[in-house]
Design an enzyme around this catalytic site. Structure first.
Site, PDB file in Angstrom:
ATOM      1  N   HIS A 184       0.794  -1.225   0.000  1.00  0.00           N
ATOM      2  CA  HIS A 184       0.000   0.000   0.000  1.00  0.00           C
ATOM      3  C   HIS A 184       0.832   1.284   0.000  1.00  0.00           C
ATOM      4  O   HIS A 184       0.285   2.383   0.088  1.00  0.00           O
ATOM      5  CB  HIS A 184      -0.939  -0.028   1.209  1.00  0.00           C
ATOM      6  CG  HIS A 184      -2.174   0.772   1.014  1.00  0.00           C
ATOM      7  ND1 HIS A 184      -2.459   1.887   1.756  1.00  0.00           N
ATOM      8  CD2 HIS A 184      -3.206   0.612   0.146  1.00  0.00           C
ATOM      9  CE1 HIS A 184      -3.617   2.384   1.364  1.00  0.00           C
ATOM     10  NE2 HIS A 184      -4.088   1.632   0.392  1.00  0.00           N
ATOM     11  N   LYS A 241       2.988   4.520  -1.235  1.00  0.00           N
ATOM     12  CA  LYS A 241       2.821   5.487  -2.329  1.00  0.00           C
ATOM     13  C   LYS A 241       3.977   6.467  -2.231  1.00  0.00           C
ATOM     14  O   LYS A 241       3.842   7.533  -1.633  1.00  0.00           O
ATOM     15  CB  LYS A 241       1.489   6.207  -2.195  1.00  0.00           C
ATOM     16  CG  LYS A 241       0.284   5.285  -2.248  1.00  0.00           C
ATOM     17  CD  LYS A 241      -0.910   5.956  -1.583  1.00  0.00           C
ATOM     18  CE  LYS A 241      -2.061   5.010  -1.477  1.00  0.00           C
ATOM     19  NZ  LYS A 241      -2.114   4.346  -0.184  1.00  0.00           N
ATOM     20  N   ASP A 260      16.603  10.246  -8.005  1.00  0.00           N
ATOM     21  CA  ASP A 260      18.066  10.388  -7.908  1.00  0.00           C
ATOM     22  C   ASP A 260      18.607  10.198  -6.489  1.00  0.00           C
ATOM     23  O   ASP A 260      19.608  10.805  -6.114  1.00  0.00           O
ATOM     24  CB  ASP A 260      18.520  11.746  -8.457  1.00  0.00           C
ATOM     25  CG  ASP A 260      18.376  11.840  -9.958  1.00  0.00           C
ATOM     26  OD1 ASP A 260      18.322  10.785 -10.619  1.00  0.00           O
ATOM     27  OD2 ASP A 260      18.317  12.975 -10.468  1.00  0.00           O
TER      28      ASP A 260
END
Length: 166
Positions: free
Chosen positions: A104, A106, A111
């Protein structure tokens, strides 16, 4: 669309966008700009990914030679509209969970120096209709914590480690 057209081919005119997404300086355009700033790597850990504009930005980075790795949820990667197959087909490395719970997270790491995280699923629905939050951080301590989590999950979801039989 203008950002993506310029990133794909500098100097090329932008195609008119037939979608109902807002234009101009929006949360989506600011997110796309942050993603397109990647020069070496982009690590993505996303529960759901169906926004075509964000997928185009990720593909552009891959074509530029940026190392892109994506971890996603197995149940959601196969849903109608998911961009995961498109990204895989483009040659982007994708790994997914192997258990019944949701992957779940996100977040994105650009870089190894910029963290993009929050409640936002990378879906057109979330961008157009939901109340979401996105936080962009360039603090090494926070980036490292998320990078460590990404590397841990990336290795855990390595297909070489899957166990199909007890």
């Amino acid at each position: 669309e203008a950002l993506l057209a310029e990133a794909a081919e500098p100097g090329a005119p932008a195609r008119p966008c037939p979608c109902p997404l807002p234009s101009g300086d929006t949360a989506l355009s600011r997110l796309v700009r942050r993603l397109l700033s990647a020069r070496r790597s982009l690590d993505l850990c996303l529960f759901s990914f169906s926004c075509p504009q964000l997928a185009r930005a990720v593909q552009l980075l891959h074509r530029r030679g940026v190392r892109v790795r994506l971890v996603t949820d197995a149940q959601y990667m196969g849903l109608h509209g998911s961009q995961i197959g498109r990204l895989r087909h483009a040659g982007i490395q994708v790994r997914h969970d192997q258990h019944s719970g949701y992957m779940h997270h996100k977040f994105a790491i650009v870089d190894r120096r910029m963290l993009i995280t929050g409640s936002l699923n990378w879906t057109t629905q979330a961008i157009q209709s939901n109340r979401e939050n996105v936080l962009v951080v360039e603090d090494a301590e926070y980036v490292k914590a998320f990078l460590d989590e990404f590397e841990r999950i990336w290795e855990e979801y390595n297909p070489a480690n899957y166990r199909f039989f007890p």
